[in-house]
Each structure stands twice: as structure tokens, then as C-alpha cells.
Scaffold this motif. Structure first.
Motif, PDB file in Angstrom:
ATOM      1  N   GLU A  72     -91.998  53.982 -19.615  1.00  0.00           N
ATOM      2  CA  GLU A  72     -90.598  53.803 -19.630  1.00  0.00           C
ATOM      3  C   GLU A  72     -90.027  54.558 -18.529  1.00  0.00           C
ATOM      4  O   GLU A  72     -89.233  54.194 -17.587  1.00  0.00           O
ATOM      5  CB  GLU A  72     -89.859  53.585 -20.790  1.00  0.00           C
ATOM      6  N   GLU A  73     -90.094  56.007 -18.603  1.00  0.00           N
ATOM      7  CA  GLU A  73     -89.651  57.090 -17.661  1.00  0.00           C
ATOM      8  C   GLU A  73     -90.099  56.795 -16.250  1.00  0.00           C
ATOM      9  O   GLU A  73     -89.483  57.385 -15.296  1.00  0.00           O
ATOM     10  CB  GLU A  73     -90.194  58.401 -18.210  1.00  0.00           C
ATOM     11  N   MET A  74     -91.097  56.000 -16.047  1.00  0.00           N
ATOM     12  CA  MET A  74     -91.473  55.721 -14.716  1.00  0.00           C
ATOM     13  C   MET A  74     -90.841  54.376 -14.205  1.00  0.00           C
ATOM     14  O   MET A  74     -91.145  53.771 -12.971  1.00  0.00           O
ATOM     15  CB  MET A  74     -93.234  55.392 -14.485  1.00  0.00           C
ATOM     16  N   GLY A  75     -89.991  53.762 -15.270  1.00  0.00           N
ATOM     17  CA  GLY A  75     -89.355  52.591 -14.948  1.00  0.00           C
ATOM     18  C   GLY A  75     -90.430  51.285 -14.932  1.00  0.00           C
ATOM     19  O   GLY A  75     -90.113  50.183 -14.628  1.00  0.00           O
ATOM     20  N   ILE A  76     -91.308  51.551 -15.772  1.00  0.00           N
ATOM     21  CA  ILE A  76     -92.275  50.512 -16.174  1.00  0.00           C
ATOM     22  C   ILE A  76     -92.090  50.092 -17.761  1.00  0.00           C
ATOM     23  O   ILE A  76     -92.053  50.812 -18.555  1.00  0.00           O
ATOM     24  CB  ILE A  76     -93.757  50.828 -15.991  1.00  0.00           C
ATOM     25  N   HIS A  77     -91.841  48.838 -17.954  1.00  0.00           N
ATOM     26  CA  HIS A  77     -91.548  48.287 -19.137  1.00  0.00           C
ATOM     27  C   HIS A  77     -92.519  47.309 -19.764  1.00  0.00           C
ATOM     28  O   HIS A  77     -92.606  46.167 -18.747  1.00  0.00           O
ATOM     29  CB  HIS A  77     -90.328  47.899 -19.448  1.00  0.00           C
ATOM     30  N   ALA A  78     -93.516  47.519 -20.526  1.00  0.00           N
ATOM     31  CA  ALA A  78     -94.595  46.717 -20.810  1.00  0.00           C
ATOM     32  C   ALA A  78     -94.831  46.596 -22.151  1.00  0.00           C
ATOM     33  O   ALA A  78     -94.706  47.639 -22.906  1.00  0.00           O
ATOM     34  CB  ALA A  78     -96.022  47.057 -20.025  1.00  0.00           C
ATOM     35  N   ASP A  79     -95.483  45.643 -22.800  1.00  0.00           N
ATOM     36  CA  ASP A  79     -95.789  45.301 -24.010  1.00  0.00           C
ATOM     37  C   ASP A  79     -97.040  44.946 -24.224  1.00  0.00           C
ATOM     38  O   ASP A  79     -97.366  43.626 -24.438  1.00  0.00           O
ATOM     39  CB  ASP A  79     -94.819  44.580 -25.049  1.00  0.00           C
TER      40      ASP A  79
END
Length: 494
Positions: A72-79
Motif C-alpha cells: 500500500e505504501e507504494m500505492g499498490i492495492h491488491a488482494d
């Protein structure tokens, strides 16, 4: 000789086609020796089929999933969803490609491949029994033999690998569904690597260790980042306990662990807090889980060969003792790899296999462990080579030490992995590199530079004055050397 046997002859008999055996066979073939390689299971041995390669494949795959889910801190949101059956299928394809390559390389170098189980008959004869009903056996006469039968997981009392919920490392690497909960017995390198793999899949993992820390044999400063990362993954630890028994419950199994003899059980938890979960530290622990993985170490496979028939001696643990040329107490019989003793490392076995083949061919070869690296593929990785500061002092050196933290590495920060450091150790007189210890990202790759420096007798000045590309993790090795010289730019000098 058994009636109906076919008898053939060979210059060099190699028993076992793991990284030690197949390398010995190929090298002997390159040296124009007639070579026969006997393997009872699969080419590549435990390493390629059930250990090094499959475990690193699953480590990589679960790292990908874990990193994607925590970026998330890299701007990536995944599950990401883990399909363990598909992951294991991919792992098996990698293994198949490599083992098939080993077979092709052996044939291309003139190695005769023979499938079966070898047992010695006398000093120059071996019988090979072929698997399967009606397959029979054959007798092989040899001038020289190289024993490369490897090692197997150690069983502990009351935990039979034949029981369905009790896994060895091979079985754990072949699971096709993710267990909800897992007890790992042993916090050595196999236990810690697989504990992290399953924790990243979402399994609740508890590790039982009879000693008071993870990765026995490694310094606390190296293991501390690994323990901290394991804590962050939710792995719980129970130190000072041994697994005593297990029994079935309505929901799975219950593992009973008792305080280790002579050890003070501290019951360390996932947050690293001391104190036992029980009212009395001497009380047994009861841990509920779906399955249990026993990873307390490995033992040599030397009891299947009838070594007495050829006169080869073993120590009280079953290891075959060898000299600096891989020769046993019988001049024409050699032993390489895990069966020849610690350290049980695939690359160590490969080196010994080459030496054995060259000695048989009359080459002036000998084994040198001075620059032998060791790697633990935990998160983060640990890698060492040569001497530690304490080792250097014990050897009579007055060592100088340099260190560089990955938190000061631009490249490490851009990967999101900045835990750990590089430490280099050098002899004060002349500054020759004696060794290094690394914990952090890509430690397994970075250690090769220091290994080469130790092998070539390079100095701190040699490493420090070698221009390293920027931004790279390898700059950390250069900076550690500069730190030892008192001139590091990107960290405070000692």
C-alpha cells in the motif's frame, strides 16, 4: 554373484545422482573416464526434487503474493488469492525441467545411467537391484567408487512420517491445499523457511524449538531481523520445548510438547514476549493444529549400502569420514556431499564431487572450505562466508570489521526491503578479507562477491576501490569495506 545377473565393468561407479553425485559423474566423463551413475529415485537427488529447488520456488511464489498484498505504501492495492495446487504445479514444472536437464547433461558427457539401488558386495563389486517385480538385479565391477547417497529428514519418537498429519519437508512441499494451522518442530533453516512460506499463505504457524533461539549456529545479530519478520507474519515461537507426542482431536490434532532437558522454557510468543502460556513453565504445552511439520535436521543415508563389504568406515552418526581429497579410509572409495558430513550444502557437495573425479583422474585437486558460503533463504535472507570476527580472533588475527546497514542503501529502500546489514571481516595486517556476514535482501547473491574476494586473497582496499554500479545492493559490500577502512561515505564510520 546371483544366478541370472548380468556383470559389467566401469572405471568409476557413482552411487547417487544428487548435486554431488551427478557433478562427480559429469566431471569424470569430461576427464575421459568410463563412468556409471546409479540412482534409485530421480536425477537431481533430494536437492532438485524435494529440497533446494522446490522450496525456493514456493518461497518466491509466496513472496510475490505477500509483497503484492502489503504494498500500500507504494500505492499498490491488491488482494491476491493463492491457489496452492497451481503453485505446486508450477513448482513441479521447474523441477522437471531441471532434472531432465541433469539427465541430458550426464548422457552428453558419456555417463552410463543405471536405475536401481546399489549395495556393495566386496571391495570392487556392487550389486544394483532394479525396482519393480521381475526387474532383477545386475552386478557391476568398478575400479573406483564415489558414494553420494545424500541425506534424509530425521524422524523423532512418536512422529512417524507415514502418519497422515505428520509431514517431513518433502511432503510439506507437495501439499495441494493450504492448512489452516501448522505446528513446525524445529527452528533450523528448513523449519524457518517453510514456516515463513505457510505464514505468507495465511496459515497460523507455531514453531517449537528445544533451544532458546532460531537458527542455531548463527549469531544473534543475524537472526534478530529474521525473528522480527517472523513475528510480523504472526508466527509464534515456543522455545525450550521438544515435541513429545500427538493425538487426533475433533478438529485436527493436538501436539504435546515438553520442556527440553536442561532448557528453561521461555514460551516466547509472536511479539517476542517472555513467559509461558501455561501456569508453570515446567508444564507440557498443548498445541492444536491441522498438521505438524517435523524439521529437526537431516541424517546421512549410509545404512543402505552395506559399506562393511567394501571396508568403508562411518562415524557414530553414520557420516563417512573423508580427507581433503574426498577419499575414505579405503583408497579407491570416495564420499561426497551430505553423506560425507557437515556442512550439508548442495554447492559443497558439488565441489567435493568435482575434486573426487579429478583425484581419480590423477589431477592435483583438493578440497578447500575457506570460501564456502552458507545461505538461509528466510525472510530476510542470511548468508555467510569465511570467518566471523570471533573466528578470526580465535585463529590469531587482530581483525578489523566494517558494517553497512541496508537502511542507508538507496536501492534497498526502493525495493521496500531495508532490514539488515553487511558485515565484512579483514585481517588487520594487510587488510585481507577473511569473511563476511549478510542479513537482508538478496544476501544469497551478494555473498558471492565476498566469497570471490576471500578466494583470491583480496584486501579491503581492493573491494573498496572497485567501482560498484549505483543504485545497487552490491554497493553495500563496498561501503562495508570502506567502513572498515574508516572512510565510508553513506554511514557513520566506526
Amino acid at each position: 554373484m546371483v544366478v541370472g545377473d548380468v556383470t559389467t565393468g566401469t572405471d568409476v561407479l557413482v552411487v547417487g545422482a544428487g548435486p554431488a553425485g551427478y557433478v562427480a559423474a559429469i566431471r569424470a566423463g569430461q576427464l575421459d573416464l568410463d563412468v556409471t551413475l546409479v540412482e534409485k529415485d530421480a536425477y537431481g537427488g533430494a536437492c532438485l526434487n524435494h529440497g533446494c529447488i522446490p522450496s525456493k520456488a514456493l518461497i518466491t511464489a509466496t513472496d510475490v503474493a505477500h509483497e503484492a498484498a502489503h504494498a500500500e505504501e507504494m500505492g499498490i492495492h491488491a488482494d491476491p488469492a493463492i491457489d496452492l495446487s497451481g503453485m505446486v504445479g508450477w513448482k513441479d514444472e521447474v523441477v522437471s525441467q531441471l532434472t531432465g536437464g541433469v539427465e541430458k547433461l550426464c548422457k552428453a558427457n558419456g555417463v552410463n545411467l543405471l536405475s536401481g539401488t546399489a549395495t556393495f558386495v566386496d571391495e570392487h563389486t556392487v550389486r544394483v537391484s532394479h525396482g519393480g517385480e521381475g526387474q532383477g538385479s545386475e552386478t557391476l565391477e568398478f575400479e573406483h567408487a564415489i558414494v553420494a547417497t545424500g541425506s534424509r529428514p530425521i524422524e523423532i519418537p512418536n512422529f512417524d512420517f507415514g502418519d497422515e498429519p505428520v509431514l517431513d519437508s518433502r511432503q510439506a512441499l507437495s501439499l495441494t491445499s493450504v492448512p489452516d494451522s501448522l505446528v513446525v518442530v524445529g527452528a533450523g533453516y528448513i523449519g524457518m523457511e517453510l514456516a515463513s512460506v505457510f505464514a505468507k499463505m495465511g496459515t497460523d504457524v507455531t514453531v517449537i524449538e528445544m533451544l532458546e533461539s532460531i537458527l542455531p549456529g548463527y549469531d544473534d545479530d543475524l537472526t534478530r531481523p529474521v525473528k522480527q519478520r517472523a513475528n510480523a507474519l504472526g508466527i509464534e515461537f515456543q522455545f525450550g520445548y521438544t515435541a513429545a507426542e500427538w493425538h487426533e482431536t475433533d478438529d485436527g490434532i493436538r501436539v504435546v510438547a515438553e520442556p527440553a532437558d536442561g532448557a528453561a522454557a521461555d514460551g516466547g510468543t509472536a511479539t517476542g514476549d517472555a513467559g509461558s502460556d501455561s501456569d508453570d513453565a515446567d508444564d507440557p504445552l498443548e498445541l492444536d493444529a491441522e498438521t505438524v511439520l517435523v524439521a529437526v535436521g537431516r541424517e546421512p543415508v549410509s545404512d543402505t549400502l552395506d559399506l562393511e563389504a567394501v571396508g568403508v568406515e562411518t562415524d557414530d552418526r553414520g557420516f563417512i569420514e573423508t580427507d581433503s581429497r574426498a577419499r575414505t579410509n579405503v583408497d579407491h572409495v570416495f564420499a561426497v556431499g551430505d553423506v560425507a558430513g557437515e556442512p550439508m550444502l548442495a554447492h559443497k557437495g558439488s565441489m567435493e564431487g568435482q575434486v573426487a573425479a579429478e583425484v581419480i583422474a590423477g589431477e592435483p585437486a583438493a578440497i578447500d572450505y575457506q570460501a564456502m558460503p552458507a545461505v538461509v533463504f528466510t525472510d530476510p535472507e542470511i548468508a555467510t562466508v569465511g570467518l566471523t570476527e570471533a573466528d578470526a580472533e580465535d585463529a590469531g588475527f587482530d581483525p578489523v570489521v566494517g558494517q553497512f546497514p541496508f537502511r542507508a542503501s538507496g536501492r534497498a529502500l526502493t525495493t521496500g526491503e531495508s532490514d539488515g546489514f553487511v558485515t565484512v571481516v579483514a585481517a588487520e595486517d594487510g587488510g585481507y578479507l577473511l569473511g563476511a556476514s549478510i542479513v537482508g535482501p538478496e544476501a544469497s547473491e551478494l555473498i558471492a562477491e565476498v566469497g570471490l574476494a576471500v578466494e583470491l586473497g583480496a584486501t579491503l582496499e581492493d573491494v573498496a576501490s572497485t567501482v560498484h554500479a549505483h543504485p545497487t545492493l552490491s554497493e553495500s559490500v563496498m561501503e562495508a569495506a570502506e567502513n572498515a577502512l574508516g572512510r565510508a561515505i553513506h554511514t557513520l564510520n566506526r
